[in-house]
Design an enzyme around this catalytic site. Sequence first.
Site, PDB file in Angstrom:
ATOM      1  CG  HIS A 348     -84.616  21.541  -0.205  1.00 28.68           C
ATOM      2  ND1 HIS A 348     -85.718  20.744  -0.431  1.00 28.68           N
ATOM      3  CD2 HIS A 348     -85.119  22.744   0.163  1.00 28.68           C
ATOM      4  CE1 HIS A 348     -86.819  21.449  -0.237  1.00 28.68           C
ATOM      5  NE2 HIS A 348     -86.493  22.655   0.131  1.00 28.68           N
ATOM      6  CE  LYS A 527     -81.459   9.742  -9.665  1.00 30.37           C
ATOM      7  NZ  LYS A 527     -81.880   9.713  -8.261  1.00 30.37           N
ATOM      8  NE  ARG A 528     -79.400  19.798 -13.341  1.00 28.48           N
ATOM      9  CZ  ARG A 528     -79.368  21.146 -13.331  1.00 28.48           C
ATOM     10  NH1 ARG A 528     -80.484  21.831 -13.156  1.00 28.48           N
ATOM     11  NH2 ARG A 528     -78.242  21.812 -13.471  1.00 28.48           N
ATOM     12  CE  LYS A 533     -78.879  14.907  -8.096  1.00 26.37           C
ATOM     13  NZ  LYS A 533     -80.097  14.593  -7.324  1.00 26.37           N
ATOM     14  CB  THR A 635     -89.093  13.806  -5.217  1.00 30.01           C
ATOM     15  OG1 THR A 635     -88.289  14.533  -6.141  1.00 30.01           O
ATOM     16  CG2 THR A 635     -89.185  14.546  -3.901  1.00 30.01           C
TER      17      THR A 635
HETATM   18  C1  LIG Z   1     -77.425  28.057  -5.009  1.00 31.63           C
HETATM   19  C2  LIG Z   1     -77.503  26.950  -6.002  1.00 31.63           C
HETATM   20  C3  LIG Z   1     -78.464  25.879  -5.558  1.00 31.63           C
HETATM   21  C4  LIG Z   1     -79.685  25.748  -6.220  1.00 31.63           C
HETATM   22  C5  LIG Z   1     -80.566  24.732  -5.825  1.00 31.63           C
HETATM   23  C6  LIG Z   1     -80.216  23.908  -4.779  1.00 31.63           C
HETATM   24  C7  LIG Z   1     -81.214  22.856  -4.365  1.00 31.63           C
HETATM   25  C8  LIG Z   1     -81.330  22.788  -2.888  1.00 31.63           C
HETATM   26  C9  LIG Z   1     -80.835  21.559  -4.867  1.00 31.63           C
HETATM   27  C10 LIG Z   1     -81.980  20.575  -4.822  1.00 31.63           C
HETATM   28  O1  LIG Z   1     -82.804  20.572  -5.683  1.00 31.63           O
HETATM   29  N1  LIG Z   1     -81.964  19.723  -3.791  1.00 31.63           N
HETATM   30  C11 LIG Z   1     -82.835  18.571  -3.855  1.00 31.63           C
HETATM   31  O2  LIG Z   1     -84.061  18.875  -3.170  1.00 31.63           O
HETATM   32  C12 LIG Z   1     -84.982  17.802  -3.276  1.00 31.63           C
HETATM   33  C13 LIG Z   1     -86.299  18.249  -2.649  1.00 31.63           C
HETATM   34  O3  LIG Z   1     -86.194  18.284  -1.279  1.00 31.63           O
HETATM   35  C14 LIG Z   1     -84.433  16.530  -2.619  1.00 31.63           C
HETATM   36  O4  LIG Z   1     -85.355  15.481  -2.806  1.00 31.63           O
HETATM   37  C15 LIG Z   1     -83.082  16.167  -3.228  1.00 31.63           C
HETATM   38  O5  LIG Z   1     -82.521  15.082  -2.523  1.00 31.63           O
HETATM   39  C16 LIG Z   1     -82.148  17.370  -3.179  1.00 31.63           C
HETATM   40  O6  LIG Z   1     -80.920  17.109  -3.865  1.00 31.63           O
HETATM   41  C17 LIG Z   1     -79.017  24.038  -4.108  1.00 31.63           C
HETATM   42  C18 LIG Z   1     -78.133  25.049  -4.517  1.00 31.63           C
END
Ligand SMILES: CCc1ccc([C@H](C)CC(=O)N[C@@H]2O[C@H](CO)[C@@H](O)[C@H](O)[C@H]2O)cc1
Length: 795
Positions: A348, A527-528, A533, A635
Amino acid sequence: MPHTEFRSEILRHLTYTLGKEAEMATRYDWRMALSYTVRDRITESWHDAMRTSRDGRMKRVYYLSMEFLIGRLLEDAVVNLRLDKQAEAAMLDLGVDYDAVVATEPDAALGNGGLGRLAACFLESLSTIGTPAIGYGIRYEHGLFRQTFENGRQMEEPEDWLSQRHAWEFERPDVAFEIGFGGEVHEENGRCIWTPAEHVIASAHDTPVVGWQGSWSNTLRLWEARAAHAFDLAAFNAGRYVAAAEPGTLARTISRVLYPDDTTEQGKELRLKQEYFFTAASLRDILARFEREHDDIALLPEKVAIQLNDTHPAIAGPELVRLLHDERGIEFNASVDLARRCLNYTNHTLLPEALERWSEGLMGRLLPRHLALIARIDEWHARLNPGRTVTALEHGQVKMGELSFIMANRVNGVSALHTELMKKTVFSELHALHPERIVNQTNGVTPRRWVLSSNPRLSALTTDRIGEGWVDDLEQLSRLEDHVDDPAFLDAYSAAKRANKEDLAAWVKDSLGEKIDPAAMFDIQIKRLHEYKRQHLNIIETVALWQEIRDNPNADWTPRVKIFAGKAAPGYVFAKEIIHLINDVGRVLNADSVTSKFLKVIYPPNYNVTLAERLIPAADLSEQISTAGKEASGTGNMKFALNGALTVGTLDGANVEIRERVGADNFFLFGMTAEEVVERRRVENHAARAVADDPRLARALEAIRSGVFSPEEPDRYHGVVANVTGPDYFLVSSDFSDYWRAQREVDAAYRDTAAWTRAAALNTARSGWFSSDRTIRGYMADIWDIRSSRAFATA
Ligand SMILES: CCc1ccc([C@H](C)CC(=O)N[C@@H]2O[C@H](CO)[C@@H](O)[C@H](O)[C@H]2O)cc1
């Protein structure tokens, strides 16, 4: 069924389940009584689904995720079971305000952002399609923190959704597994025996996930951590009361709270313990179910499809090998092969800081057997791919992305651009070794929550024109294209949007005390908070616009309300400064009697699923302005397009596919492409050059730098401005002038209401592909090789 019967069931639960008299009932009591009544309706389809899957020995999908950003469940269940009319009528009969009762439900905020919400949409689509599936995660006692603002600064408070009983879950004390940590490994007649030093119990809580029409319900199984022996009576009797409770408290720490980071891995031991805890409990549960239905372990890949939601459950690879090889005595290579054919991994993010790498030391201390197995898996992979070695273990670190890839049957990205970038960057070597392994599955969102439930006006208009088939066959929305030149339809379409905006304006007035004009363009970025972003690009443009309006207050400006919402990870200082800046700019602009009729800034605190459901239907403009190549998919962009907001955005993530489908004329594109971004970074002082070339940008930055928005602390934003005019890794300065150009085009377009409404309606009509039902059908065909129960039944 007449609502009277429904009403009596509510009263029965109020009386016997809540033990309350109607006269004394609070809104909480009525919500619980209503929830139990609705839950009763789900239980049958739930048991039917489990029985059909079990008796049919059907292949199951297991979705392993550290996050499930569910939001509220009552409304979703009522809408999916098509009980909304009955529920409203019954509550009216009982003299209770339905909306007020629904609004008392806390969000289940068991996720950070996109990844967690996607998991929730996927579970709902799996139920709607009728595919046997279980979502596995952690039952955090505290979800994502509650955000409040103090003088414009983000403050975090613990979130406590479980302070009230959670109506939708069923405790499963009989489903519990002992999970070990630490300790040592020794050999015994050729078998490796791991003797953990520490144990916690993982016990299950099940929540039914109902699909459209309530015809099938799957299970969300969340693990709670508790101690095998929670209370030390001896310590208590010795008066050491805290020590007496310690075993219980310590164990519960594992499922106590969600880590609030969504892009930076912290490498914290507790985080790894959480990841192993839920992954190990889930795999034990999966194997136990399989072995209840089958006695030939070789069938495992035919009956079990496991999806790893990013690398967070990546320990599943070595853990499944341990369960097959160490505990079931299956030969090592056969165990690895069996495991790999069951496992699939979704990536992701490409952000380097988000790719999990655990130190060998920590992994060796916490999971000594797994570290050894990872080394053997690297050897196994090297043997199969002589010469070119990519290993999970490297330089004293365990790279969880590489481990997930090596131990996966399929690896997928979440948008076409992202998947291509995965092949070219982070996984280029592994892609070369396994060219068939990476596939794309562009994200999607559930139309039940994000259109039918949150935008009833648009839904009613749509159903009126094309019937209701669109709800579980969203590409039927394309039939709205036949209506976009019908003035009556366009009038009804813009009337629905306008009414949604008036609702939002009333809520903003009520909860923030700020007056906003529903006739103005509602321009929303939710969004976050993260530099990639580029919420700071948006607020800098807002400052530049404000300055232009002040220069020519009598000009015919297009009135706008800039709405921001989103949380920053508590440790992410720069992101918190951007939040502070947005609130500081809003304070000045909203008080500016010259410009505030043309431009206002609103930042509701504590962005979550429920707030998104309130904001998105009222949006005219969707801000998807990330640096190209950084947003894996997005999304929110899909939710906005489906609800008739036009997008201003870059060619990043799924924006590319949204623009392809809605048409370039119905999308405001700006900025560099992912390739151009890489090029631009090579240019010496690229930011300083951009600022020098654009006096409008320079002027806006100077206002921010000099303290116009922070008179009480003039140098408050020196850091932000120094970054944007200096390193500016996310190219805010270099993309500014084209962003400004696009926004002025938006201004002009918004003034032609008929053309704007037509473009908005075309966005709705052409975004049906972004249903998570379509995405899940892609996973079923390309990754899980599974058919839905309906297909199964008719076969
Ligand atoms: C380890 C810390 C951590 C926690 C969560 C994440 C996630 C992968 C971050 C996330 O939410 N990514 C988002 O995932 C969505 C669903 O696929 C995408 O639509 C977003 O573009 C992406 O930033 C990364 C690292």
